[in-house]
Enzyme design. Structure first.
Site, PDB file in Angstrom:
ATOM      1  CE  LYS A  32      -6.667  -3.910  -1.174  1.00 23.86           C
ATOM      2  NZ  LYS A  32      -7.218  -2.481  -1.337  1.00 23.86           N
ATOM      3  CG  ASP A  59      -4.269  -0.671   0.167  1.00 26.51           C
ATOM      4  OD1 ASP A  59      -3.569  -0.140   0.025  1.00 26.51           O
ATOM      5  OD2 ASP A  59      -5.195  -0.961  -0.727  1.00 26.51           O
ATOM      6  CE  LYS A  61      -2.725   1.513  -2.969  1.00 25.86           C
ATOM      7  NZ  LYS A  61      -4.130   1.092  -2.620  1.00 25.86           N
ATOM      8  CG  ASP A  64       1.057  14.937   4.113  1.00 22.36           C
ATOM      9  OD1 ASP A  64       1.791  15.781   3.852  1.00 22.36           O
ATOM     10  OD2 ASP A  64      -0.361  15.038   3.976  1.00 22.36           O
ATOM     11  CB  THR A 119      -0.931  -3.172 -10.122  1.00 18.05           C
ATOM     12  OG1 THR A 119      -1.859  -2.937  -9.284  1.00 18.05           O
ATOM     13  CG2 THR A 119       0.120  -4.035  -9.536  1.00 18.05           C
ATOM     14  NE  ARG A 211     -11.837  -4.214  -9.630  1.00 19.53           N
ATOM     15  CZ  ARG A 211     -11.206  -3.311 -10.488  1.00 19.53           C
ATOM     16  NH1 ARG A 211     -11.860  -2.663 -11.274  1.00 19.53           N
ATOM     17  NH2 ARG A 211      -9.931  -3.297 -10.527  1.00 19.53           N
TER      18      ARG A 211
HETATM   19  O1  C5P Z   1     -10.400  -5.589  -7.905  1.00 19.62           O
HETATM   20  P1  C5P Z   1      -9.037  -5.336  -7.871  1.00 19.62           P
HETATM   21  O2  C5P Z   1      -8.383  -7.197  -7.694  1.00 19.62           O
HETATM   22  O3  C5P Z   1      -8.264  -4.903  -9.044  1.00 19.62           O
HETATM   23  O4  C5P Z   1      -8.438  -4.971  -6.555  1.00 19.62           O
HETATM   24  C1  C5P Z   1      -7.111  -4.686  -6.083  1.00 19.62           C
HETATM   25  C2  C5P Z   1      -6.867  -4.215  -4.932  1.00 19.62           C
HETATM   26  O5  C5P Z   1      -5.321  -3.702  -4.541  1.00 19.62           O
HETATM   27  C3  C5P Z   1      -7.711  -2.502  -4.815  1.00 19.62           C
HETATM   28  O6  C5P Z   1      -8.304  -2.495  -3.648  1.00 19.62           O
HETATM   29  C4  C5P Z   1      -6.759  -1.560  -4.925  1.00 19.62           C
HETATM   30  O7  C5P Z   1      -6.850  -0.627  -4.360  1.00 19.62           O
HETATM   31  C5  C5P Z   1      -5.228  -2.358  -4.574  1.00 19.62           C
HETATM   32  N1  C5P Z   1      -4.107  -1.970  -4.906  1.00 19.62           N
HETATM   33  C6  C5P Z   1      -3.633  -2.293  -6.192  1.00 19.62           C
HETATM   34  N2  C5P Z   1      -2.516  -1.778  -6.689  1.00 19.62           N
HETATM   35  C7  C5P Z   1      -1.500  -1.345  -5.647  1.00 19.62           C
HETATM   36  C8  C5P Z   1      -1.711  -1.282  -4.554  1.00 19.62           C
HETATM   37  C9  C5P Z   1      -3.208  -1.694  -4.096  1.00 19.62           C
HETATM   38  O8  C5P Z   1      -4.415  -2.374  -7.050  1.00 19.62           O
HETATM   39  N3  C5P Z   1      -0.071  -1.039  -6.267  1.00 19.62           N
END
Ligand code: C5P
Length: 232
Positions: A32, A59, A61, A64, A119, A211
């Site tokens: 991603k 990603d 997002k 607009d 989330t 992460r």
């Molecule tokens: O590090 P972590 O596992 O929290 O990363 C989650 C990834 O998913 C991040 O890149 C974040 O931008 C993305 N994301 C998210 N929630 C969403 C859409 C995308 O956490 N609803």
């Protein structure tokens, strides 16, 4: 689409990203590319990662007015990515315009999915900051149905909502779910989280893991642990 683990490559430079990906000598993980990396390196990083053979979820997002999103999607359609996304909150008209823009002259296009509710948002922050006072899962379900009605291929939601989304929108409607943590890991800023094992039981199609893999002392082992728990 087959169940899989997508690694969120939230790095500030091409150099860091490519040396991270160099560690994966076996399989080519689904990658991603988010705002941090794309804004730092531009479309070239997408081409470079694709050339190495990784499937890509771009990603960005988008959110607009419909005309702007349509034109931006048309530019993104020239990149050979597998999945693109936008915010369902941009309305059905915006999602329909996006789909039009993303469709190439030959009729092909990347999959297009909609972010429902981030989330990192929970019931309390949604009520206080967004003035939405319905139950969060109802909001997610409504946004999912809008995305489906607009012709999109799926949504981004919490794994906790994946089962309900499939029940409402069909088993082919993709649920791409961030907010995944190992049972013994940190949640960080994520709120609606669960483990890879539970995400699988709940019916997620693709989990997005950042992460817990990228900040691990052994990212390849952390990735394999996710694959074993979720996809194998
Ligand atoms: O590090 P972590 O596992 O929290 O990363 C989650 C990834 O998913 C991040 O890149 C974040 O931008 C993305 N994301 C998210 N929630 C969403 C859409 C995308 O956490 N609803």
């Amino acid at each position: 689409m087959k169940r899989d683990v997508i690694i969120a490559c939230d790095f500030p430079s091409a150099e860091e990203t490519l040396s991270f990906l160099d560690r994966f000598t076996g399989r080519k993980p689904f990658v991603k590319i988010g705002m941090e990396l794309f804004y730092a390196e531009g479309p070239d990083i997408v081409r470079r990662i694709k050339k190495r053979g990784h499937p890509i979820f771009l990603d960005l997002k988008l959110h607009d007015i419909p005309n702007t999103v349509k034109k931006a999607m048309s530019v993104l359609s020239r990149l050979d990515v597998d999945i693109c996304n936008l915010h369902a909150a941009g309305t059905r008209a915006m999602m329909e315009a996006a789909l039009e823009g993303l469709t190439r002259p030959d009729g092909t296009r990347p999959l297009l999915i909609a972010v429902t509710m981030l989330t990192s948002t929970d019931q309390q922050s949604m009520e206080k900051d967004l003035l939405i006072d319905r139950p969060l899962d109802q909001v997610v379900m409504h946004y999912a149905q809008n995305a489906k009605a607009a012709g999109l291929d799926g949504i981004v939601c919490s794994p906790l909502e994946a089962g309900k989304v499939h029940a409402a929108c069909g088993s082919d409607f993709l649920t791409v779910t961030p907010g995944v943590r190992f049972a013994d890991g940190n949640t960080g800023d994520q709120k609606r989280v669960t483990t890879p094992e539970r995400a699988r039981e709940l019916g997620s199609d693709l989990i997005v893991v950042g992460r817990p893999i990228t900040a691990s002392p052994d990212p390849v082992a952390a990735y394999e642990r996710c694959i074993a728990a979720f996809a194998d």
